[in-house]
Design an enzyme around this catalytic site. Sequence first.
Site, short mmCIF file in Angstrom:
data_model
loop_
_atom_site.label_atom_id
_atom_site.label_comp_id
_atom_site.label_asym_id
_atom_site.label_seq_id
_atom_site.Cartn_x
_atom_site.Cartn_y
_atom_site.Cartn_z
N LYS A 1 26.40 14.44 19.53
CA LYS A 1 27.47 14.19 20.49
C LYS A 1 28.70 15.05 20.19
O LYS A 1 29.46 15.39 21.09
CB LYS A 1 27.88 12.72 20.49
CG LYS A 1 26.75 11.70 20.70
CD LYS A 1 26.35 11.57 22.13
CE LYS A 1 25.42 10.39 22.44
NZ LYS A 1 24.16 10.30 21.68
C1 LIG Z 1 22.89 10.08 22.11
C2 LIG Z 1 21.78 10.35 21.18
C3 LIG Z 1 20.49 10.66 21.63
C4 LIG Z 1 20.11 10.64 23.09
O1 LIG Z 1 20.73 11.67 23.82
P1 LIG Z 1 20.77 11.59 25.42
O2 LIG Z 1 21.67 12.67 25.82
O3 LIG Z 1 21.32 10.23 25.74
O4 LIG Z 1 19.37 11.76 25.92
C5 LIG Z 1 19.52 10.97 20.70
N1 LIG Z 1 19.79 10.95 19.38
C6 LIG Z 1 21.02 10.64 18.91
C7 LIG Z 1 21.24 10.61 17.44
C8 LIG Z 1 22.06 10.34 19.79
O5 LIG Z 1 23.28 10.03 19.30
#
Ligand SMILES: *Cc1c(COP(=O)(O)O)cnc(C)c1O
Length: 484
Positions: free
Chosen positions: A128
Amino acid sequence: MRYISTRGQAPARQFCDILLGGLAPDGGLYLPESYPAVSAADLAAWRALSYADLAFEILSRFIDDIPADDLRALCRKTYTASVYGNTRSGSDAAAITPVTWLEPGRGAGHEGGLGLLELSNGPTLAFKDMAMQLLGNLFEYVLDARGEQLNILGATSGDTGSAAEYAMRGKHGVRVFMLSPHGRMSAFQRAQMYSLQDENIHNIAVKGMFDDAQDIVKAVSNDHAFKAQYKIGAVNSINWGRVAAQIVYYFAGYFAATDSNDQCVDMAVPSGNFGNICAGHIARMMGLPIGRLICATNENDVLDEFFRTGVYRPRSSAETHVTSSPSMDISKASNFERFVFDLVGRDAAVVRALWAQVDAGGSFDLNATPYRARMGEFGFASGSSSHADRLATIRAIRDRYGVVVDTHTADGLKVAAQHRGVAPLLVLETAQAVKFEETLREALGEAPPRPAGFDHLEALPQRCEVMAADLAAVKDFIRQHARD
Ligand SMILES: *Cc1c(COP(=O)(O)O)cnc(C)c1O
């Protein structure tokens, strides 16, 4: 570049206008009117660029209401080796998203290789940060230019909230009010968020579950008068700016895994809300030679089911499993509508008809439509992974390669293994193992490694407002702190 809604009933807007908002007013999601095409000459020129300059080249194709020099400066301020310096030892922080090769494959083109594209070297150790850090700088820039303020309200069960806080801390014009379920996050996640002492960051621990926190955020968002008066904004996963920023690392990964631009690369993506992999889909639509986009889910297999069967069946929260890859515990994939808009030939009337069923709590089935046959053109493959798969994969990867991966990345690796071909295969590493220490101990019998600087995180003083799951109390808190 103008942005249109997937539901076709909202006016077209510019990038900066949609940056600070959420859904389009017609309930759809914004997408560019058309995807900018990358030429062979672009790919040749971009291969040599730093990550920050690559980000500028790509984002400038999507953003024409920020002067180029300013956008370049924002990219260079964001994508630095010190912000993304929490690398595994031996990885090159200057690359921002280095690749750890588990199997390097043949030659400089990595034919048949298997690598991890490291996306979790930022301040909160999850992918993120890749988009959120840019968003923090973009928000500050746009708010300063307009003389405006923004109060970001969100609910988090872990990764999103901390990434938003680390991106917005100390930024002028922005305050963050982040609701989290009291006592329900891991000690590490709590410490990450609650140890922030910045005045513009407010953590509110709600006595309840994540859904209770989420309901409060939704209720505030539906109170249009309050929302307007207190300039309430969001940074949730449907934010177009986040998707746009994520496109960049698909290009960076492609360049790292190939030595010529006629090679194909397969990418496996641990998926929840379809935000990360949606950026991969857009990179592919722009002309990046991605062979297959492998969508990996956990026990919450809404997306895997769709790609296998053509049926999209969002689950109720009661049907949503609580798993050991919690950031993928979703019941419906909020960015999925963007892909479907492309799949149905960008016919907004079709999207409206499909989501009339979804929004009424139902599902849709593309099997009796012409779109089922077209799904293959988009390069998707999929699979799902269970708790037992996750533990076995974490152990196997450690035993075979001496590399410790987190639970989400393990889901990606497990599903990727079912789809290995001759092209280099990159699994997107979405978090570091230390964030999910409990499951890592279960898998390996010992704690995962901690990056330097995180040794005493849990011992730092914490600051957090504990509150009943009460809408009025949260609103009062915002009233008191929104205009300090
Ligand atoms: C948010 C997240 C995901 C999923 O990503 P999306 O964009 O919601 O598909 C996968 N792994 C981790 C560690 C995340 O923080």
